[in-house]
Design a protein around this motif. Structure first.
Motif, short mmCIF file in Angstrom:
data_model
loop_
_atom_site.label_atom_id
_atom_site.label_comp_id
_atom_site.label_asym_id
_atom_site.label_seq_id
_atom_site.Cartn_x
_atom_site.Cartn_y
_atom_site.Cartn_z
N HIS A 87 0.80 -1.22 0.00
CA HIS A 87 0.00 0.00 0.00
C HIS A 87 0.84 1.28 0.00
O HIS A 87 0.31 2.37 -0.18
CB HIS A 87 -0.96 0.01 1.20
N ALA A 88 2.14 1.13 0.19
CA ALA A 88 3.02 2.31 0.15
C ALA A 88 3.29 2.68 -1.31
O ALA A 88 2.95 1.92 -2.23
CB ALA A 88 4.32 2.00 0.86
N ASP A 89 3.90 3.85 -1.51
CA ASP A 89 4.26 4.25 -2.87
C ASP A 89 5.67 3.80 -3.21
O ASP A 89 5.97 3.51 -4.36
CB ASP A 89 4.19 5.78 -3.00
N GLY A 90 6.52 3.81 -2.22
CA GLY A 90 7.91 3.48 -2.51
C GLY A 90 8.62 2.89 -1.30
O GLY A 90 8.04 2.78 -0.20
N LEU A 91 9.85 2.51 -1.56
CA LEU A 91 10.66 1.85 -0.52
C LEU A 91 12.08 2.39 -0.58
O LEU A 91 12.70 2.41 -1.66
CB LEU A 91 10.68 0.34 -0.80
N LEU A 92 12.59 2.83 0.56
CA LEU A 92 14.03 3.09 0.63
C LEU A 92 14.67 1.73 0.84
O LEU A 92 14.52 1.13 1.92
CB LEU A 92 14.37 4.03 1.79
N PHE A 93 15.32 1.25 -0.20
CA PHE A 93 15.92 -0.09 -0.12
C PHE A 93 17.32 0.11 0.47
O PHE A 93 18.28 0.41 -0.23
CB PHE A 93 15.97 -0.69 -1.53
N LEU A 94 17.37 -0.03 1.80
CA LEU A 94 18.56 0.38 2.54
C LEU A 94 19.63 -0.69 2.56
O LEU A 94 19.33 -1.88 2.68
CB LEU A 94 18.18 0.67 4.00
N SER A 95 20.88 -0.23 2.47
CA SER A 95 21.99 -1.11 2.82
C SER A 95 22.81 -0.34 3.86
O SER A 95 23.19 0.81 3.63
CB SER A 95 22.84 -1.41 1.58
N LEU A 96 23.01 -0.97 5.01
CA LEU A 96 23.69 -0.28 6.12
C LEU A 96 25.20 -0.32 5.88
O LEU A 96 25.92 -1.15 6.43
CB LEU A 96 23.32 -0.96 7.45
N GLU A 111 16.42 -11.49 1.18
CA GLU A 111 15.18 -12.00 1.78
C GLU A 111 13.95 -11.23 1.27
O GLU A 111 12.87 -11.79 1.11
CB GLU A 111 15.27 -11.77 3.29
N ALA A 112 14.14 -9.94 1.04
CA ALA A 112 13.01 -9.08 0.66
C ALA A 112 12.52 -9.33 -0.77
O ALA A 112 11.37 -9.04 -1.08
CB ALA A 112 13.40 -7.61 0.81
N VAL A 113 13.39 -9.84 -1.61
CA VAL A 113 13.05 -9.90 -3.04
C VAL A 113 11.78 -10.69 -3.33
O VAL A 113 10.93 -10.24 -4.12
CB VAL A 113 14.25 -10.43 -3.87
N SER A 114 11.59 -11.83 -2.66
CA SER A 114 10.40 -12.63 -2.96
C SER A 114 9.12 -11.87 -2.59
O SER A 114 8.08 -12.04 -3.21
CB SER A 114 10.46 -13.99 -2.26
N VAL A 115 9.21 -11.00 -1.59
CA VAL A 115 8.06 -10.18 -1.21
C VAL A 115 7.89 -9.03 -2.20
O VAL A 115 6.78 -8.73 -2.67
CB VAL A 115 8.24 -9.61 0.23
N LEU A 116 9.00 -8.41 -2.55
CA LEU A 116 8.93 -7.24 -3.45
C LEU A 116 8.39 -7.61 -4.83
O LEU A 116 7.73 -6.80 -5.47
CB LEU A 116 10.32 -6.61 -3.59
N ARG A 117 8.66 -8.83 -5.25
CA ARG A 117 8.15 -9.29 -6.54
C ARG A 117 6.63 -9.20 -6.63
O ARG A 117 6.07 -9.04 -7.69
CB ARG A 117 8.55 -10.75 -6.73
N THR A 118 5.98 -9.29 -5.48
CA THR A 118 4.51 -9.30 -5.49
C THR A 118 3.95 -7.88 -5.33
O THR A 118 2.74 -7.70 -5.27
CB THR A 118 3.97 -10.14 -4.30
N MET A 119 4.83 -6.90 -5.25
CA MET A 119 4.39 -5.52 -5.01
C MET A 119 4.83 -4.61 -6.15
O MET A 119 5.71 -4.94 -6.92
CB MET A 119 4.99 -5.01 -3.69
N GLN A 120 4.20 -3.42 -6.19
CA GLN A 120 4.54 -2.47 -7.26
C GLN A 120 5.30 -1.26 -6.72
O GLN A 120 5.14 -0.17 -7.22
CB GLN A 120 3.24 -1.95 -7.90
N LEU A 121 6.05 -1.46 -5.67
CA LEU A 121 6.70 -0.31 -5.03
C LEU A 121 7.81 0.26 -5.90
O LEU A 121 8.55 -0.49 -6.53
CB LEU A 121 7.32 -0.74 -3.70
N GLU A 122 7.93 1.58 -5.88
CA GLU A 122 9.12 2.18 -6.50
C GLU A 122 10.28 2.00 -5.52
O GLU A 122 10.19 2.42 -4.36
CB GLU A 122 8.89 3.67 -6.79
N ILE A 123 11.33 1.40 -6.01
CA ILE A 123 12.44 1.06 -5.09
C ILE A 123 13.59 2.04 -5.27
O ILE A 123 14.06 2.26 -6.39
CB ILE A 123 12.88 -0.40 -5.33
N ILE A 124 13.98 2.65 -4.17
CA ILE A 124 15.08 3.63 -4.21
C ILE A 124 16.26 3.07 -3.40
O ILE A 124 16.24 3.10 -2.16
CB ILE A 124 14.62 4.99 -3.64
#
Ligand code: 1GP
Length: 252
Positions: A87-96, A111-124
């Motif tokens: 339901h969000a518009d985007g994601l800060l795809f963080l690497s610490l 780990e996140a990729v399988s979840v992100l595949r099912t979403m339409q988030l803009e990934i930053i």
């Protein structure tokens, strides 16, 4: 919507961006309407949602509720994979990148990729640097990493630059939520000088002066959480004209 492009456009127009960070662990669903009415009157341009310790599903429910009240872009600022929400518009795809814990450099991301595949988030993709501020922060505790020493500015600059060279689209300088001191001007200026990509700064900013100082030093987007949670008047206080306005106008 193209969130990243909009950020670049705002920067090219010398606009300063402000994200209000909402921690799903702290803002309860019943309190969202009151919070959002206050937020509407402020100069916030983005909403970030995330926290270090959030229960499963809490983020998703909160974002759905926030969407009923705002048209501002909502970006997930995740503490964990469980905080992803379609339901969000985007994601800060963080690497610490300030730390040396492989889980937070690449493990959680895989780990996140399988979840992100099912979403339409803009990934930053965002290089996330935790800078030491005098007290142990939640990020430090949860990620089991050491923050970068604030005296060692060259290491901070080199770390940010390395993240940019690796292809990150933003750098986030983090003092930690509720930090005693925000990231200082010297650090912000030194990092900004070397970067071609947007610079996000957050942690411990509690006054309009500190906000203006971060912008004046070169922050493109400032993130504030705690001050909004603790001080209702802050929503209006940040609308006051920028302390350094005369300087920024000359720079234009
Ligand atoms: C924390 O940078 C953010 O990740 C915001 O910090 O809560 O101190 O404003 P504060």
């Amino acid at each position: 919507k193209n969130l990243y492009q909009d950020i670049l456009t705002a920067i090219s127009l010398k606009e300063k961006l402000l994200a209000v960070l909402i921690d799903p662990d702290k803002l309860k669903l019943e309190a969202v309407s009151t919070f959002m009415i206050k937020l509407k009157a402020s100069s916030a341009t983005h909403i970030f949602v995330g926290g270090s310790t959030v229960e499963e599903n809490e983020t998703d429910l909160l974002i759905q509720e926030l969407k009923r009240w705002t048209k501002l872009p909502i970006l997930i600022f995740p503490g964990d994979v469980s905080q992803l929400s379609s339901h969000a518009d985007g994601l800060l795809f963080l690497s610490l990148v300030s730390g040396r814990n492989p889980d937070y450099l690449i493990g959680k991301q895989v780990e996140a990729v399988s979840v992100l595949r099912t979403m339409q988030l803009e990934i930053i993709p965002t290089g996330y640097l935790l800078i030491e501020n005098g007290k142990k922060t939640a990020v430090e505790r949860v990620t089991k990493t050491h923050p970068l020493n604030r005296q060692n500015i060259q290491t901070i600059v080199d770390t940010a630059k390395a993240a940019e060279l690796l292809g990150m689209k933003c750098i986030y300088l983090e003092a930690g939520s509720g930090a005693i001191d925000p990231i200082n001007s010297e650090i912000i200026q030194s990092v900004k000088r070397e970067l071609q990509i947007p610079l996000i700064v957050g942690g411990g900013i509690k006054s309009k002066n500190q906000l203006d100082a971060a912008y004046h030093s070169g922050a493109d987007l400032v993130v504030i959480g705690t001050a909004f949670e603790e001080n209702d008047l802050f929503f209006e206080e940040i609308n006051k004209p920028m302390m350094f306005e005369h300087v920024t106008k000359e720079e234009k």
